[in-house]
Design a protein around this motif. Structure first.
Motif, PDB file in Angstrom:
ATOM      1  N   MET A   1     -20.938  -6.201   5.249  1.00  0.00           N
ATOM      2  CA  MET A   1     -21.382  -4.864   4.958  1.00  0.00           C
ATOM      3  C   MET A   1     -21.873  -4.215   6.239  1.00  0.00           C
ATOM      4  SD  MET A   1     -24.082  -3.645   2.081  1.00  0.00           S
ATOM      5  CE  MET A   1     -25.648  -3.967   2.844  1.00  0.00           C
ATOM      6  N   GLU A   2     -21.368  -3.067   6.570  1.00  0.00           N
ATOM      7  CA  GLU A   2     -21.762  -2.329   7.771  1.00  0.00           C
ATOM      8  C   GLU A   2     -23.059  -1.583   7.499  1.00  0.00           C
ATOM      9  OE1 GLU A   2     -20.257  -1.725  10.917  1.00  0.00           O
ATOM     10  OE2 GLU A   2     -18.957  -3.403  10.474  1.00  0.00           O
ATOM     11  N   ALA A   3     -23.987  -1.664   8.426  1.00  0.00           N
ATOM     12  CA  ALA A   3     -25.217  -0.897   8.311  1.00  0.00           C
ATOM     13  C   ALA A   3     -24.914   0.566   8.619  1.00  0.00           C
ATOM     14  CB  ALA A   3     -26.257  -1.442   9.277  1.00  0.00           C
ATOM     15  N   GLU A   4     -25.621   1.476   7.938  1.00  0.00           N
ATOM     16  CA  GLU A   4     -25.415   2.896   8.213  1.00  0.00           C
ATOM     17  C   GLU A   4     -25.804   3.219   9.647  1.00  0.00           C
ATOM     18  OE1 GLU A   4     -27.017   5.649   5.383  1.00  0.00           O
ATOM     19  OE2 GLU A   4     -26.374   4.388   3.718  1.00  0.00           O
ATOM     20  N   LYS A   5     -26.909   2.651  10.103  1.00  0.00           N
ATOM     21  CA  LYS A   5     -27.359   2.837  11.475  1.00  0.00           C
ATOM     22  C   LYS A   5     -27.530   1.445  12.080  1.00  0.00           C
ATOM     23  CE  LYS A   5     -30.120   6.134  12.653  1.00  0.00           C
ATOM     24  NZ  LYS A   5     -31.356   6.923  12.837  1.00  0.00           N
ATOM     25  N   PRO A   6     -26.495   0.901  12.676  1.00  0.00           N
ATOM     26  CA  PRO A   6     -26.601  -0.456  13.213  1.00  0.00           C
ATOM     27  C   PRO A   6     -27.654  -0.540  14.321  1.00  0.00           C
ATOM     28  CG  PRO A   6     -24.567   0.585  13.931  1.00  0.00           C
ATOM     29  CD  PRO A   6     -25.219   1.515  12.949  1.00  0.00           C
ATOM     30  N   ASP A   7     -28.282  -1.695  14.400  1.00  0.00           N
ATOM     31  CA  ASP A   7     -29.280  -1.949  15.437  1.00  0.00           C
ATOM     32  C   ASP A   7     -28.548  -2.073  16.766  1.00  0.00           C
ATOM     33  OD1 ASP A   7     -31.306  -2.878  17.085  1.00  0.00           O
ATOM     34  OD2 ASP A   7     -32.095  -4.251  15.569  1.00  0.00           O
ATOM     35  N   LEU A   8     -28.847  -1.210  17.704  1.00  0.00           N
ATOM     36  CA  LEU A   8     -28.168  -1.208  18.994  1.00  0.00           C
ATOM     37  C   LEU A   8     -28.694  -2.274  19.943  1.00  0.00           C
ATOM     38  CD1 LEU A   8     -27.931   2.632  19.603  1.00  0.00           C
ATOM     39  CD2 LEU A   8     -26.196   1.093  18.655  1.00  0.00           C
ATOM     40  N   GLY A   9     -29.765  -2.952  19.570  1.00  0.00           N
ATOM     41  CA  GLY A   9     -30.319  -3.976  20.446  1.00  0.00           C
ATOM     42  C   GLY A   9     -30.934  -3.361  21.690  1.00  0.00           C
ATOM     43  N   ARG A  10     -30.782  -4.048  22.807  1.00  0.00           N
ATOM     44  CA  ARG A  10     -31.365  -3.611  24.074  1.00  0.00           C
ATOM     45  C   ARG A  10     -30.868  -2.228  24.500  1.00  0.00           C
ATOM     46  NH1 ARG A  10     -30.233  -7.965  27.647  1.00  0.00           N
ATOM     47  NH2 ARG A  10     -31.827  -9.057  26.477  1.00  0.00           N
ATOM     48  N   ALA A  11     -29.677  -1.834  24.055  1.00  0.00           N
ATOM     49  CA  ALA A  11     -29.114  -0.533  24.431  1.00  0.00           C
ATOM     50  C   ALA A  11     -29.980   0.628  23.943  1.00  0.00           C
ATOM     51  CB  ALA A  11     -27.693  -0.383  23.895  1.00  0.00           C
TER      52      ALA A  11
END
Length: 103
Positions: A1-11
């Motif tokens: 399942m794709e998150a609506e706002k994926p966690d970009l991590g360090r970016a």
């Protein structure tokens, strides 16, 4: 399942696209006490973590080329989990008398 706002991590902090999906990896010490796992708490057990990595992770554009399927036997997987469990030590009780007094 794709998150609506994926966690970009360090970016999200560095604003550097190459940091997308990069996260600080915690120590293995006492890892058995820190469930759930992964940066988003999406994996409940160490066994599931080992299986996730054995399958090569979840394909996505930010996945490192160093993450790829591993040829692990059931015994290899059990040994990895046993190793992580062996890295657990008793936690020291908090010595409240050594804490600064409320002001």
């Amino acid at each position: 399942m794709e998150a609506e706002k994926p966690d970009l991590g360090r970016a999200a902090i560095s604003k550097d696209p190459k940091d997308t999906g990069a996260f600080k990896t915690p120590t293995v010490r006492n890892v058995s006490l820190t469930a759930p796992y992964m940066h988003d708490g999406s994996i409940a057990t160490l066994e599931e973590v080992v299986e996730w990595y054995a399958k090569g992770g979840h394909p996505n554009p930010a996945l490192s080329d160093k993450i790829r399927p591993l040829q692990l036997s059931a015994q290899d997987k059990a040994d990895l989990v046993a190793f992580m469990l062996a890295c657990t030590s008793p936690t020291s009780p908090v010595q409240t008398e050594r804490l600064p007094a409320d002001q």
